[in-house]
Design an enzyme around this catalytic site. Structure first.
Site, PDB file in Angstrom:
ATOM      1  N   HIS A  89       0.854  -1.191   0.000  1.00 28.59           N
ATOM      2  CA  HIS A  89       0.000   0.000   0.000  1.00 28.59           C
ATOM      3  C   HIS A  89       0.884   1.232   0.000  1.00 28.59           C
ATOM      4  O   HIS A  89       2.100   1.131   0.225  1.00 28.59           O
ATOM      5  CB  HIS A  89      -0.878   0.008   1.262  1.00 28.59           C
ATOM      6  CG  HIS A  89      -0.065   0.118   2.511  1.00 28.59           C
ATOM      7  ND1 HIS A  89       0.459  -0.993   3.153  1.00 28.59           N
ATOM      8  CD2 HIS A  89       0.371   1.186   3.210  1.00 28.59           C
ATOM      9  CE1 HIS A  89       1.169  -0.594   4.197  1.00 28.59           C
ATOM     10  NE2 HIS A  89       1.136   0.732   4.256  1.00 28.59           N
ATOM     11  N   HIS A  98       6.260   6.514  -1.747  1.00 30.41           N
ATOM     12  CA  HIS A  98       6.927   5.249  -2.058  1.00 30.41           C
ATOM     13  C   HIS A  98       6.087   4.107  -1.513  1.00 30.41           C
ATOM     14  O   HIS A  98       5.230   4.310  -0.651  1.00 30.41           O
ATOM     15  CB  HIS A  98       8.319   5.223  -1.424  1.00 30.41           C
ATOM     16  CG  HIS A  98       8.262   5.209   0.073  1.00 30.41           C
ATOM     17  ND1 HIS A  98       8.069   6.362   0.818  1.00 30.41           N
ATOM     18  CD2 HIS A  98       8.317   4.204   0.971  1.00 30.41           C
ATOM     19  CE1 HIS A  98       8.026   6.048   2.090  1.00 30.41           C
ATOM     20  NE2 HIS A  98       8.169   4.738   2.225  1.00 30.41           N
TER      21      HIS A  98
END
Ligand code: ATP
Ligand code: MG
Length: 204
Positions: free
Chosen positions: A44, A131
């Protein structure tokens, strides 16, 4: 009052979770136990880690955020390339890169503002660097072995998807790995298409 460990994140579509998993399979084989790998279904993009929050605080946040996010447009994210934090000499966190339009930063600012307004978490000072964490290096890992394996890893472009909303997740830490449970779906605006469809006349 009982507290819930929570964070706000973007879900990654299962096909892309699988793609990341497939692309990093060789790396996993090389590095094995020196890295704690994120389970594919747990991949995620975290926008805000909230920590331990009482349930009413989370409900208030979901309500406030839901109202604000509903006014922001959908946007597309591209997942590409690979990197490490804090630096290649001492990698701690392994990640897949996220290429995002300014809309993502706008969404994050709204999340920060809502959380701050509700006194849930201080404004993040660090610049946002989107990220997707794929693994965390264990203390016992050999830096030389890591460097050698990571240098050759260039997954390139992994895919793109449209972000339609955020999720408020609960996180339960377990020895086998964290268990994330979605507490709320926070959709972005659906109506970012023109109200009226202009019909192009057939050329005579
Ligand atoms: P584990 O802690 O067992 O490795 P995890 O990090 O995935 O699992 P959490 O610690 O609950 O689970 O974190 C949930 C999300 O919030 C993750 O994306 C994590 O990277 C992020 N996160 C956790 N702590 C922080 C923090 N102090 N600052 C910023 N992000 C955090
Ligand atoms: Mg953690």
């Amino acid at each position: 009052m009982s507290m819930i460990r929570a964070f706000i994140a973007l879900e990654i579509p299962p096909v892309l979770q699988d793609e990341i998993s497939r692309a990093s399979a060789g790396l996993k084989q090389k590095l094995g136990d020196s890295v704690r790998w994120v389970a594919p279904h747990n991949l995620h993009l975290t926008l805000k880690f909230l920590g331990d929050v009482p349930r009413p605080g989370l409900d208030a946040l979901a309500l406030a955020l839901g109202a604000e996010l509903g006014r922001l447009p959908l946007f597309e994210l591209t997942l590409a390339e690979f990197g490490v934090f804090p630096n290649p000499k001492r990698p701690r966190v392994l990640w897949v890169g996220v290429q995002a339009p300014p809309a993502l930063e706008q969404v994050r600012r709204v999340v920060e503002a809502c959380a701050a307004r509700l006194g849930l978490a201080p404004e993040e000072k660090k610049p946002f660097s989107p990220h997707l964490t794929i693994g965390r290096v264990r203390e016992t890992a050999s830096p030389a072995g890591l460097q050698a394996a990571l240098q050759g890893f260039h997954p390139g472009r992994l895919g793109a998807f449209t972000v339609e909303g955020l999720r408020l997740f609960r996180s339960d830490l377990r020895p086998q790995g964290p268990i994330y449970t979605s507490l709320a779906l926070l959709p972005l605006a659906r109506e970012n298409f023109p109200e009226t469809n202009e019909v192009t006349p057939e050329s005579a």
